[in-house]
Design an enzyme around this catalytic site. Structure first.
Site, PDB file in Angstrom:
ATOM      1  CB  CYS A 134      13.204   9.124   8.755  1.00 32.04           C
ATOM      2  SG  CYS A 134      14.012   7.954   7.646  1.00 32.04           S
ATOM      3  CD  GLU A 145      13.016   4.156   8.254  1.00 31.60           C
ATOM      4  OE1 GLU A 145      13.272   4.922   9.216  1.00 31.60           O
ATOM      5  OE2 GLU A 145      12.643   4.552   7.145  1.00 31.60           O
ATOM      6  CD  GLU A 157      10.671  12.643  12.056  1.00 29.40           C
ATOM      7  OE1 GLU A 157      11.566  12.161  11.353  1.00 29.40           O
ATOM      8  OE2 GLU A 157       9.626  12.030  12.358  1.00 29.40           O
ATOM      9  CE  LYS A 177      -1.756   2.530   3.168  1.00 28.24           C
ATOM     10  NZ  LYS A 177      -1.648   3.864   2.480  1.00 28.24           N
ATOM     11  N   GLY A 218       7.115   4.899   8.184  1.00 31.75           N
ATOM     12  CA  GLY A 218       6.213   6.006   8.467  1.00 31.75           C
ATOM     13  C   GLY A 218       6.498   6.595   9.833  1.00 31.75           C
TER      14      GLY A 218
END
Length: 492
Positions: free
Chosen positions: A295, A260, A397, A186, A238
């Protein structure tokens, strides 16, 4: 800070489908998503969305395909994956174009990720006929002979994020297939165009129908995929909010997952560092190339006090030299952020940081462009100094073009600040003292450490974090081992 012209804006967009077995569906039961070009702020394509019904169908087809794919010879799996890598390479220019369409990343930056995607696909193709196990005993008190087997799981549910749509596919699918699994993927509905071409090339490579199924969908489709009883493992890239939901769903069946997630990586700049390299790396990765939407980027810069002012001046000059604009222009260094929600959120983070006392030294505003780009989601590369290491800006973040700079005095203080976060994905160390570099690398609580600007995402090095940055590895043997179950066998 300069602006690239908008004369090269590419407004054409390919059709997107749900790729399920041999089907190439133009609609889905979850309706449609209006994809917005982040460079213009305008809807540019209507995307069909898979619902639970299509997810169920894809998993069932993948489950059937697994029965023959797992017994396909390793040499044949290798050949097909190498063919896929060749096709990605042959279509590299188109992938670069689609990456810019997907999320506004400059085409020149996407080209680097496309090259890495080719490497990852070829690397894991090469693992297909090299999976082995070990003899655990040849003679025991009861005379047993023991050995192990590494076997595929079956159907792997893969959910990828939007910031690197092609590289995310390449970091997961080839390894899963080389190990003998089938996949249902997906992609994010925010970035559907690269996945569409990837699915077409999977078929062109001759990979059997049902082995790879790619169907864009929203959160409901992702939930249906994770909870499906015939999905044996989940691989997700994500954020931690979604990851917690995935873990909760997986817990119902004790289903394993690779996660991750995000990062708040520290870039420690010691006084003996090569400041040209240190400042260039820290600035371009954190506020430049992908507008901070990565990330593993070094979004916290920790600078030793003796070189603090010099580093601050260098970083500011680099940030202000970044060309912002049309992702299709060859002179663009930074494009827009992914959508209006991200645009508003990032500007809110900047406002909160100023209110909390961080010193804004560069940027900090929405970037207004002209012509077709007037409605785009552009933000100036933003640099804050004197950032409290325990403030929201240093701890959370941002996933936008915002760099937080903090001063330190000693090696011990730098390590303490670097580790004072719930994240643990990457760490960066800038020093000419190798012993110190190795010492600090060992002390940093992260999944990887890069000394003196080491490159990101080499395929033979494991990548993955600790803490809020996730669990599991991609890259190297660890990346393929995530898609293999270890079984022990004894013969009396």
């Amino acid at each position: 800070m300069t602006t690239a012209t908008d004369t090269t804006v590419d407004l054409t967009r390919p059709d997107v489908h749900l790729h399920i077995g041999t089907d190439r569906r133009a609609d889905g039961s979850a309706g449609v998503y209006e994809h917005v070009n982040p460079a213009t702020g305008k809807v540019d394509k209507i995307i069909p969305l898979a619902g639970p019904a299509e997810v169920d169908r894809a998993v069932e087809i993948a489950h059937e395909a697994y029965k023959s794919w797992r017994t396909t010879s390793p040499a044949e799996r290798r050949r097909l994956l190498l063919r896929l890598a060749d096709l990605i390479e042959a279509n590299a220019d188109e992938f670069n174009r689609r990456g810019a369409m997907d999320n506004g990343t400059p085409r020149s930056v996407v080209a680097n990720l496309t090259g890495k995607s080719i490497e990852w696909t070829r690397y894991y193709a090469g693992w297909a006929d090299k999976i082995s196990a070990e003899v655990t005993s040849t003679l025991t008190a009861d005379g047993e002979f023991g050995y192990t087997l590494r076997q595929p799981y079956g159907v792997i549910g893969i959910i990828i994020t939007w910031n690197g749509p092609l590289i995310s596919l390449a970091m997961k699918i080839p390894a899963a297939l080389a190990a003998g699994n089938t996949v249902v993927v997906k992609p994010s509905e925010l970035t559907p165009f690269s996945g569409e071409l990837f699915a077409e090339l999977v078929a062109e490579a001759g990979i059997p129908p049902g082995v790879v199924n790619i169907l864009p969908g929203d959160a409901a489709a992702g939930a249906a995929l994770v909870s499906h009883p015939k999905v044996q493992k989940v691989s997700f890239t994500g954020g931690p909010v979604t990851a917690r939901k995935i873990l909760a769903a997986c817990a119902e069946d004790m289903k394993p997952a690779v996660l991750e997630l995000g990062g708040k990586s520290a870039n420690i700049v010691f006084e003996d560092a090569d400041l040209d390299a240190a400042c260039g790396l820290g600035t371009m990765m954190s506020v430049g190339a992908m507008s901070g939407q990565g990330c593993a980027f070094p979004t916290r810069m920790l600078v030793q006090d003796s070189v603090y002012e010099e580093v601050l001046a260098r970083v500011t000059a680099i940030a202000e030299s970044i060309t912002i604009g049309d992702p299709f222009s060859p002179t663009t260094m930074a494009g827009p952020v992914v959508n209006q929600a991200a645009h508003e959120r990032i500007l809110g983070v900047i406002a909160e940081a100023k209110a909390a006392g961080a010193r804004l030294v560069s940027g900090g505003n929405a970037r207004a462009l002209a012509g077709e780009l007037a409605g785009g989601f552009f933000i100036e590369p933003t640099v804050f100094a004197e950032v409290d290491p325990y403030s929201g800006l240093a701890q959370n973040e941002v996933f936008g073009p915002v760099l937080a700079i903090t001063k330190f005095s000693t090696e011990e203080e730098a390590i303490e600040i670097a580790n004072a976060t719930r994240y643990g994905l990457s760490g960066y160390i800038q020093t000419k003292d190798l012993k110190r570099g190795l010492r600090v690398a060992e002390a940093m609580i992260t999944g990887e450490v890069l000394i003196n600007g080491a490159s990101n995402l080499p395929v033979n090095r494991p990548f993955g974090g600790v803490g809020l940055s996730g669990v599991g590895k991609e890259g190297g043997f660890g990346g393929i081992d995530e898609f293999l179950r270890l079984k022990g066998i004894g013969i009396a």
